[in-house]
Design an enzyme around this catalytic site. Structure first.
Site, PDB file in Angstrom:
ATOM      1  N   TRP A 244     -22.210  -0.552  13.502  1.00 15.98           N
ATOM      2  CA  TRP A 244     -22.126   1.506  14.198  1.00 15.98           C
ATOM      3  C   TRP A 244     -20.153   0.845  14.099  1.00 15.98           C
ATOM      4  O   TRP A 244     -20.069  -0.122  14.313  1.00 15.98           O
ATOM      5  CB  TRP A 244     -22.280   1.222  15.764  1.00 15.98           C
ATOM      6  CG  TRP A 244     -21.589   2.229  16.526  1.00 15.98           C
ATOM      7  CD1 TRP A 244     -22.141   3.094  16.060  1.00 15.98           C
ATOM      8  CD2 TRP A 244     -20.975   1.563  17.610  1.00 15.98           C
ATOM      9  NE1 TRP A 244     -20.970   3.557  17.404  1.00 15.98           N
ATOM     10  CE2 TRP A 244     -20.162   2.434  17.887  1.00 15.98           C
ATOM     11  CE3 TRP A 244     -20.223   0.473  18.361  1.00 15.98           C
ATOM     12  CZ2 TRP A 244     -19.340   2.432  19.494  1.00 15.98           C
ATOM     13  CZ3 TRP A 244     -19.406   0.550  18.933  1.00 15.98           C
ATOM     14  CH2 TRP A 244     -19.082   1.306  19.354  1.00 15.98           C
TER      15      TRP A 244
ATOM     16  N   GLU B 140     -25.458   3.911  12.196  1.00 13.09           N
ATOM     17  CA  GLU B 140     -25.107   4.556  13.463  1.00 13.09           C
ATOM     18  C   GLU B 140     -24.780   5.622  14.204  1.00 13.09           C
ATOM     19  O   GLU B 140     -23.587   4.735  14.704  1.00 13.09           O
ATOM     20  CB  GLU B 140     -25.939   2.997  14.403  1.00 13.09           C
ATOM     21  CG  GLU B 140     -25.801   3.515  16.009  1.00 13.09           C
ATOM     22  CD  GLU B 140     -25.770   2.347  17.020  1.00 13.09           C
ATOM     23  OE1 GLU B 140     -25.545   0.773  16.234  1.00 13.09           O
ATOM     24  OE2 GLU B 140     -26.329   2.427  18.189  1.00 13.09           O
TER      25      GLU B 140
ATOM     26  N   LYS C  78     -23.556   8.644  16.577  1.00 10.73           N
ATOM     27  CA  LYS C  78     -22.800   9.121  17.669  1.00 10.73           C
ATOM     28  C   LYS C  78     -22.689   9.980  18.147  1.00 10.73           C
ATOM     29  O   LYS C  78     -22.101  10.543  17.931  1.00 10.73           O
ATOM     30  CB  LYS C  78     -22.290   7.388  18.728  1.00 10.73           C
ATOM     31  CG  LYS C  78     -22.175   7.543  19.562  1.00 10.73           C
ATOM     32  CD  LYS C  78     -21.587   6.133  19.867  1.00 10.73           C
ATOM     33  CE  LYS C  78     -21.061   6.106  21.685  1.00 10.73           C
ATOM     34  NZ  LYS C  78     -20.283   4.860  22.196  1.00 10.73           N
TER      35      LYS C  78
ATOM     36  N   ASP D  64     -30.047   6.199  17.838  1.00 13.60           N
ATOM     37  CA  ASP D  64     -29.984   4.964  19.203  1.00 13.60           C
ATOM     38  C   ASP D  64     -30.357   6.024  20.056  1.00 13.60           C
ATOM     39  O   ASP D  64     -29.900   6.752  20.314  1.00 13.60           O
ATOM     40  CB  ASP D  64     -28.194   5.194  19.466  1.00 13.60           C
ATOM     41  CG  ASP D  64     -28.222   4.146  20.461  1.00 13.60           C
ATOM     42  OD1 ASP D  64     -27.993   4.373  21.718  1.00 13.60           O
ATOM     43  OD2 ASP D  64     -27.850   3.056  20.801  1.00 13.60           O
TER      44      ASP D  64
ATOM     45  N   HIS E  37     -27.579   7.879  22.119  1.00 13.59           N
ATOM     46  CA  HIS E  37     -26.696   8.173  21.315  1.00 13.59           C
ATOM     47  C   HIS E  37     -26.645  10.307  21.405  1.00 13.59           C
ATOM     48  O   HIS E  37     -26.258  10.737  19.805  1.00 13.59           O
ATOM     49  CB  HIS E  37     -26.448   7.647  20.015  1.00 13.59           C
ATOM     50  CG  HIS E  37     -26.136   6.723  20.558  1.00 13.59           C
ATOM     51  ND1 HIS E  37     -25.039   6.119  19.276  1.00 13.59           N
ATOM     52  CD2 HIS E  37     -25.324   5.879  21.587  1.00 13.59           C
ATOM     53  CE1 HIS E  37     -24.659   4.242  19.807  1.00 13.59           C
ATOM     54  NE2 HIS E  37     -24.684   4.711  20.961  1.00 13.59           N
TER      55      HIS E  37
ATOM     56  N   HIS F 152     -32.792   1.837  18.485  1.00 14.83           N
ATOM     57  CA  HIS F 152     -32.131   0.765  19.135  1.00 14.83           C
ATOM     58  C   HIS F 152     -32.015   1.541  20.408  1.00 14.83           C
ATOM     59  O   HIS F 152     -31.488   2.731  20.408  1.00 14.83           O
ATOM     60  CB  HIS F 152     -30.539   0.978  19.500  1.00 14.83           C
ATOM     61  CG  HIS F 152     -29.509  -0.166  18.320  1.00 14.83           C
ATOM     62  ND1 HIS F 152     -28.614   0.082  18.731  1.00 14.83           N
ATOM     63  CD2 HIS F 152     -30.160  -1.137  17.665  1.00 14.83           C
ATOM     64  CE1 HIS F 152     -27.944  -1.258  18.063  1.00 14.83           C
ATOM     65  NE2 HIS F 152     -28.935  -1.516  17.622  1.00 14.83           N
TER      66      HIS F 152
ATOM     67  N   ASP G  45     -24.119   7.620  27.682  1.00 16.24           N
ATOM     68  CA  ASP G  45     -24.454   6.535  26.997  1.00 16.24           C
ATOM     69  C   ASP G  45     -24.072   5.105  27.301  1.00 16.24           C
ATOM     70  O   ASP G  45     -23.502   3.723  27.652  1.00 16.24           O
ATOM     71  CB  ASP G  45     -24.202   6.557  25.551  1.00 16.24           C
ATOM     72  CG  ASP G  45     -24.064   5.387  24.588  1.00 16.24           C
ATOM     73  OD1 ASP G  45     -25.090   5.147  24.734  1.00 16.24           O
ATOM     74  OD2 ASP G  45     -23.430   4.844  23.922  1.00 16.24           O
TER      75      ASP G  45
ATOM     76  N   ASP H 243     -25.797   2.627  28.314  1.00 12.49           N
ATOM     77  CA  ASP H 243     -26.900   1.736  27.365  1.00 12.49           C
ATOM     78  C   ASP H 243     -27.094   0.109  28.885  1.00 12.49           C
ATOM     79  O   ASP H 243     -28.001  -0.576  29.375  1.00 12.49           O
ATOM     80  CB  ASP H 243     -26.199   0.451  27.031  1.00 12.49           C
ATOM     81  CG  ASP H 243     -25.327   0.966  26.101  1.00 12.49           C
ATOM     82  OD1 ASP H 243     -26.697   1.252  24.673  1.00 12.49           O
ATOM     83  OD2 ASP H 243     -24.367   1.622  25.716  1.00 12.49           O
TER      84      ASP H 243
ATOM     85  N   ASP I   5     -30.802  -2.169  22.610  1.00 15.55           N
ATOM     86  CA  ASP I   5     -29.670  -2.154  22.650  1.00 15.55           C
ATOM     87  C   ASP I   5     -29.658  -1.928  24.216  1.00 15.55           C
ATOM     88  O   ASP I   5     -28.612  -0.029  24.600  1.00 15.55           O
ATOM     89  CB  ASP I   5     -29.025  -1.177  21.901  1.00 15.55           C
ATOM     90  CG  ASP I   5     -27.059  -1.410  22.153  1.00 15.55           C
ATOM     91  OD1 ASP I   5     -27.066  -1.831  22.749  1.00 15.55           O
ATOM     92  OD2 ASP I   5     -26.866  -0.158  21.503  1.00 15.55           O
TER      93      ASP I   5
HETATM   94  C1  RNT Z   1     -22.663   1.593  20.944  1.00 17.54           C
HETATM   95  C2  RNT Z   1     -23.900   1.269  19.862  1.00 17.54           C
HETATM   96  C3  RNT Z   1     -23.988  -0.281  19.046  1.00 17.54           C
HETATM   97  C4  RNT Z   1     -23.051  -0.552  20.206  1.00 17.54           C
HETATM   98  C5  RNT Z   1     -23.794  -2.430  19.915  1.00 17.54           C
HETATM   99  C6  RNT Z   1     -23.417  -3.403  20.951  1.00 17.54           C
HETATM  100  O1  RNT Z   1     -22.487   2.919  21.417  1.00 17.54           O
HETATM  101  O2  RNT Z   1     -25.036   1.687  20.764  1.00 17.54           O
HETATM  102  O3  RNT Z   1     -24.673  -0.369  18.828  1.00 17.54           O
HETATM  103  O4  RNT Z   1     -24.055  -0.975  21.579  1.00 17.54           O
HETATM  104  O5  RNT Z   1     -24.005  -3.041  18.482  1.00 17.54           O
HETATM  105 ZN    ZN Z   2     -26.976   1.635  19.672  1.00 18.50          ZN
END
Ligand code: RNT
Ligand code: ZN
Length: 411
Positions: free
Chosen positions: A178, A217, A219, A251, A254, A278, A286, A288, A318
């Site tokens: 990523w 990955e 986004k 993810d 994302h 993820h 986003d 997390d 994640d």
């Molecule tokens: C960032 C991505 C990525 C990170 C990690 C730490 O938006 O989701 O995967 O969260 O690699």
């Molecule tokens: Zn991620």
């Protein structure tokens, strides 16, 4: 109570013993970075950059490898079933400062030993953020060749490290890439950065490395790069589709707020034999957050189970919440993922598929709601009991004790 649940499920054609055996085997890859707020162990680690953010300063963050290992070991002891550990390159363990373009497998030897001792598989991620060579928010797509080359070298080395994990641990290693690349404001040229990223990826993936499952990955946006993301979903999906052995990682934070990855899994299954995930929870952005047992989590799990894709979809987590006890975050987040998988395994998916094929939507509607009445919690409790875990809330007291004895002593 379990034997009663077992009988109830049998009436729906579901063998809870088979389900329990299956659940115990499905690995969930737990992200190490929940334990220390994505800081890592580089000698001159700077602040978290790249458009991602941890917020909160709950006491007890792991400050060194030993603390992170201890915390992870403790958290894992409260989570039933198979687990993997997901590392970032910034979690290297080295006596001397080593830049990202210098890392080797030796810098991860203690992690390999740790994984061996605890029966864990290891996944890996190059760390393309929180570093001065991220110039104007660009890495692999930078207009500067020296910037691109630096990150290409880092990613190549990361793949070799993942290859070493695979060889030493006898299980695949997902190496997920990523990058934060993007623009704060509307770009004049969206194509050139993408063409440069494509060229960088080609160089990174040139070398064939056994045991590594490469993923990219995508986004939508990050903080400070709100207007344009070089590595968008379409970009990477197209790239992965054209490059055998490279997969798109989904993810769940994302995409646009109403766009769900549960809906994308089946589409990707028509193209790919692997789908790394993820799993996270985005609250308005986003963010997390730690995953809750919410509708989207259940739907993701259903898509994996219904489509018979338990060995194709590689479930990773994640999240990084620094405002609550980090061990509680790991335990609850990972348990929720496993609970969702269990719930999906305990649905009579065969009948519901038949309903759909026969266009019997009335039965499908009522029957799928009936599934929600079944006693999945009893089967979950049985999964805990079989690993000598308590079925009540006493695990929480154990974490609070650890907080008092260990975490609260950290400055
Ligand atoms: C960032 C991505 C990525 C990170 C990690 C730490 O938006 O989701 O995967 O969260 O690699
Ligand atoms: Zn991620």
């Amino acid at each position: 109570m379990y034997s009663e649940a077992k009988e109830i499920y049998a009436r729906y054609g579901i063998d809870t013993e088979k389900v329990l055996a299956q659940l115990a085997k499905v690995p969930v890859s737990i992200n190490c970075w929940q334990g220390d707020d994505v800081i890592g162990f580089e000698k001159n680690a700077g602040p978290l950059t790249g458009g991602i953010q941890t917020t909160g300063n709950y006491p007890g963050r792991a400050r060194n490898p030993q603390e992170l290992m201890n915390d992870f070991t403790f958290a894992s002891s409260l989570i039933p079933g198979a687990k993997r550990l997901n590392l970032h390159a910034s979690y290297l363990i080295s006596d001397r400062p080593k830049d990202r373009n210098e890392i080797t497998e030796e810098d991860f030897r203690p992690w390999i030993d740790y994984a061996k001792a605890h029966g864990l598989g290891l996944d890996f991620n190059p760390t393309c953020f929180s570093h001065p060579m991220v110039v104007n928010n660009l890495t692999l797509s930078s207009p500067h060749k020296e910037v691109r080359d630096f990150w290409i070298e880092h990613c190549r080395r990361s793949r070799r490290i993942a290859g070493c994990f695979a060889k030493e641990l006898g299980t695949y290693s997902v190496c997920n890439l990523w990058i934060p690349d993007g623009f704060k404001d509307t770009p004049a040229d969206r194509l050139s950065p993408r063409l440069r990223l494509e060229d960088s990826l080609n160089q990174i993936f040139e070398e064939k490395i056994d045991g590594v499952i490469d993923s990219v990955e995508s986004k939508v946006f990050g903080i400070g790069v709100e207007s344009f993301t070089v590595g968008s979903s379409e970009f990477y999906l197209g790239y992965a589709a054209r490059h055998k052995g490279v997969y798109q990682l989904l993810d769940s934070g994302h995409y646009h707020p109403t766009e769900m990855i549960s809906e994308k899994i089946s589409a990707l299954l028509t193209v790919f034999d692997r789908i790394p995930l993820h799993v996270t929870r985005s609250v308005r952005w986003d963010s997390d957050h730690v995953v809750r047992l919410d509708d989207e989590l259940k739907e993701i799990a259903k898509e994996i189970v219904r489509n018979d894709a338990l060995d194709k979809v590689l479930v990773g987590l994640d999240f990084f919440d620094a405002s609550i006890n980090r061990i509680v975050a790991w335990v609850v987040g990972t348990r929720n993922m496993k609970k969702a998988l269990l719930m999906a395994m305990l649905e009579d998916n065969r009948t519901m598929k038949e309903d759909q094929e026969a266009e019997n939507y009335t039965h499908l509607f009522a029957y799928s709601e009936q599934m929600k009445n079944l006693p999945w919690q009893e089967v979950w409790n049985e999964a805990l009991r079989r690993e000598n875990l308590s079925t009540d809330f006493s695990w929480f007291d154990e974490v609070m004790k650890y907080e008092k004895d260990v975490l609260s002593k950290r400055s």
